[in-house]
Design a protein around this motif. Structure first.
Motif, PDB file in Angstrom:
ATOM      1  N   PHE A   5       0.813  -1.206   0.000  1.00 29.49           N
ATOM      2  CA  PHE A   5       0.000   0.000   0.000  1.00 29.49           C
ATOM      3  C   PHE A   5       0.853   1.265   0.000  1.00 29.49           C
ATOM      4  O   PHE A   5       0.379   2.343   0.352  1.00 29.49           O
ATOM      5  CB  PHE A   5      -0.950  -0.018   1.200  1.00 29.49           C
ATOM      6  CG  PHE A   5      -1.928  -1.160   1.155  1.00 29.49           C
ATOM      7  CD1 PHE A   5      -3.116  -1.037   0.461  1.00 29.49           C
ATOM      8  CD2 PHE A   5      -1.627  -2.375   1.762  1.00 29.49           C
ATOM      9  CE1 PHE A   5      -4.017  -2.093   0.392  1.00 29.49           C
ATOM     10  CE2 PHE A   5      -2.517  -3.437   1.698  1.00 29.49           C
ATOM     11  CZ  PHE A   5      -3.713  -3.302   1.009  1.00 29.49           C
ATOM     12  N   ARG A  22      -5.040  -0.564  -3.520  1.00 23.72           N
ATOM     13  CA  ARG A  22      -4.075   0.438  -3.062  1.00 23.72           C
ATOM     14  C   ARG A  22      -4.542   1.837  -3.448  1.00 23.72           C
ATOM     15  O   ARG A  22      -4.503   2.767  -2.625  1.00 23.72           O
ATOM     16  CB  ARG A  22      -2.697   0.152  -3.653  1.00 23.72           C
ATOM     17  CG  ARG A  22      -1.684   1.267  -3.360  1.00 23.72           C
ATOM     18  CD  ARG A  22      -0.329   0.964  -3.944  1.00 23.72           C
ATOM     19  NE  ARG A  22      -0.386   0.655  -5.359  1.00 23.72           N
ATOM     20  CZ  ARG A  22      -0.533   1.557  -6.332  1.00 23.72           C
ATOM     21  NH1 ARG A  22      -0.667   2.834  -6.021  1.00 23.72           N
ATOM     22  NH2 ARG A  22      -0.548   1.190  -7.590  1.00 23.72           N
ATOM     23  N   THR A  34      -1.074   5.552   3.920  1.00 17.71           N
ATOM     24  CA  THR A  34      -2.254   4.993   3.265  1.00 17.71           C
ATOM     25  C   THR A  34      -3.231   4.348   4.239  1.00 17.71           C
ATOM     26  O   THR A  34      -4.440   4.415   4.043  1.00 17.71           O
ATOM     27  CB  THR A  34      -1.817   3.967   2.211  1.00 17.71           C
ATOM     28  OG1 THR A  34      -0.848   4.587   1.362  1.00 17.71           O
ATOM     29  CG2 THR A  34      -2.974   3.507   1.364  1.00 17.71           C
ATOM     30  N   GLU A  51      -5.378   4.927  -1.018  1.00 15.77           N
ATOM     31  CA  GLU A  51      -4.726   6.221  -1.221  1.00 15.77           C
ATOM     32  C   GLU A  51      -5.755   7.340  -1.259  1.00 15.77           C
ATOM     33  O   GLU A  51      -5.549   8.418  -0.675  1.00 15.77           O
ATOM     34  CB  GLU A  51      -3.918   6.221  -2.514  1.00 15.77           C
ATOM     35  CG  GLU A  51      -2.605   5.455  -2.451  1.00 15.77           C
ATOM     36  CD  GLU A  51      -1.816   5.617  -3.743  1.00 15.77           C
ATOM     37  OE1 GLU A  51      -1.632   6.762  -4.196  1.00 15.77           O
ATOM     38  OE2 GLU A  51      -1.379   4.589  -4.297  1.00 15.77           O
ATOM     39  N   PRO A  67       2.229   4.444  -1.579  1.00 16.64           N
ATOM     40  CA  PRO A  67       1.674   5.248  -2.670  1.00 16.64           C
ATOM     41  C   PRO A  67       2.450   5.075  -3.973  1.00 16.64           C
ATOM     42  O   PRO A  67       3.679   5.066  -3.991  1.00 16.64           O
ATOM     43  CB  PRO A  67       1.788   6.681  -2.136  1.00 16.64           C
ATOM     44  CG  PRO A  67       1.691   6.526  -0.650  1.00 16.64           C
ATOM     45  CD  PRO A  67       2.411   5.242  -0.351  1.00 16.64           C
ATOM     46  N   HIS A  76      -7.009   8.079   2.239  1.00 13.73           N
ATOM     47  CA  HIS A  76      -6.006   8.813   3.006  1.00 13.73           C
ATOM     48  C   HIS A  76      -5.901  10.256   2.538  1.00 13.73           C
ATOM     49  O   HIS A  76      -5.867  11.192   3.352  1.00 13.73           O
ATOM     50  CB  HIS A  76      -4.648   8.123   2.892  1.00 13.73           C
ATOM     51  CG  HIS A  76      -3.513   8.983   3.368  1.00 13.73           C
ATOM     52  ND1 HIS A  76      -2.549   9.480   2.509  1.00 13.73           N
ATOM     53  CD2 HIS A  76      -3.202   9.473   4.597  1.00 13.73           C
ATOM     54  CE1 HIS A  76      -1.700  10.211   3.197  1.00 13.73           C
ATOM     55  NE2 HIS A  76      -2.067  10.214   4.453  1.00 13.73           N
TER      56      HIS A  76
END
Length: 388
Positions: free
Chosen positions: A209, A293, A321, A297, A211, A300
């Motif tokens: 995960f 992922r 994340t 992202e 970024p 977050h």
């Protein structure tokens, strides 16, 4: 109870998530927002569960495997590590485990004896010092620095090494701060470990995960990577298989052979059904993992943007994340006191900072695994309106 419990076990604090979730019983809120546990809120890929359904009637699925895992599964994992890390890794350097937590236990019981010490970067994943305490292994905490954004200082860690130190323990991306440790810092920490003939243990549970899907580090590209390096991984987060307990330990072939002594006496092997799930995941689900992922992202990024605008009494110190590390505004109050008030008065479930290491009472950990993007504005609003 007419028998005694070990004083060592008595001295260990109960699991923090269990403690915090007991607070729910006393709250009047029916619309709780759970920022407590970092468990993916989405199910495994349908193709994976369909595959598992197709093999459950095979009698072999219910049997033991070799302690370290099925050869074909470890070979598939090696192929993925070659793609992901450019790794020079072989199946005899891998042991499949019952979650990353068991991988950690195998690593430390193979590496240490009672009275030894491990340097633990603070704030740390709470299960790690709990395990060390139960084993009689000392935790030497490297201090958290807001100025460094939670990134470890190799120089500080090197000064903490003593004759009883056996390893440096780092989690990246960090649980609880979410911070991704830069590859250059990981390299410097490995050089510190080499100079002192100790191990660098890297728990990379959330490495899928990072970024942009960036490579976490280049350690595995060195043919001699296993001389001072021990890697811990959880496929439970990667493939949303947390209940399957899908972990892994990677180290030298010699170290793995010694770790298997503990494996055999502890669990024998990772369940076959879990191994089949891992094999399917590493062979077929890279695109699915990439989609998840990107979803995390987005969660977050939206949380960070809304939480950081002026007027919030809570301060975002570090994030990534899956996690945010937040300073609360109440001087003299512990994280536990503030977290309990958040549950009771605002219906927000978080973890207090002090469960992640000594001296961290001013902080809270927030996790994004259980909150969809659409619920983030309400979650942030509850922090902003929290009564002083």
């Amino acid at each position: 109870m007419r028998y005694t419990v070990s004083e060592t076990i008595r001295s260990v604090h109960p699991p923090p998530i269990s403690e915090v979730k007991r607070w729910i019983a006393g709250t009047r809120h029916t619309d709780l927002i759970d920022l407590c546990q970092a468990v993916p809120d989405y199910p495994p890929a349908p193709a994976l569960t369909d595959h598992l359904g197709s093999i459950l009637n095979d009698p072999q699925t219910s049997r033991y495997s070799p302690d370290e895992g099925l050869p074909e599964v470890r070979e598939a994992v090696c192929a993925r590590y070659e793609r992901r890390y450019g790794a020079r890794i072989s199946p005899d350097q891998i042991c499949l485990t019952i979650g990353a937590s068991q991988a950690f236990w195998l690593a430390v019981v193979t590496l240490c004896r009672a009275g030894d010490r491990i340097i633990v970067q603070s704030p740390c994943y709470f299960d790690h010092p709990m395990a060390l305490d139960m084993l009689g292994i000392g935790s030497t905490f490297a201090p958290f620095s807001e100025d460094r954004g939670g990134i470890p200082s190799p120089e500080t860690i090197e000064r903490l090494i003593s004759p009883r130190t056996r390893a440096i323990l780092i989690v990246t991306p960090s649980n609880p701060t979410g911070v991704v440790i830069p590859p250059t810092v990981i390299h410097d920490l490995l050089e510190v470990a080499k100079r002192h003939r100790i191990a660098l243990i890297l728990d990379e549970t959330y490495s899928d995960f990072i970024p942009g899907g960036a490579r976490p580090h280049d350690i595995f590209t060195d043919e001699a990577w296993s001389d001072n390096f021990i890697h811990i991984m959880s496929f439970g987060k990667t493939y949303a298989l947390t209940g399957y307990r899908a972990g892994m330990l990677a180290a030298s072939a010699e170290f793995v052979q010694h770790a298997l002594k503990a494996q055999d006496s502890m669990a024998v092997c990772q369940p076959r059904v879990t191994q089949h799930a891992v094999q399917f995941g590493v062979n077929h689900l890279e695109e699915w993992v990439g989609e998840k992922r990107l979803m995390m992202e987005r969660r977050h990024d939206r949380f960070r943007s809304e939480f950081s605008t002026p007027g919030n009494p809570f301060s975002l110190v570090a994030s990534g994340t899956f996690f945010a590390w937040v300073r609360h505004p109440y001087a003299g109050k512990t994280g536990r006191e503030v977290a309990k008030r958040l549950v009771e008065e605002s219906g927000v479930l978080t973890l207090p900072g002090e469960v992640f290491g000594p001296g961290l009472e001013p902080y809270l950990r927030l996790a994004f695994g259980n909150i969809g993007e659409e619920a983030i504005p309400e979650a942030v609003a509850r922090f902003r309106s929290f009564p002083a």
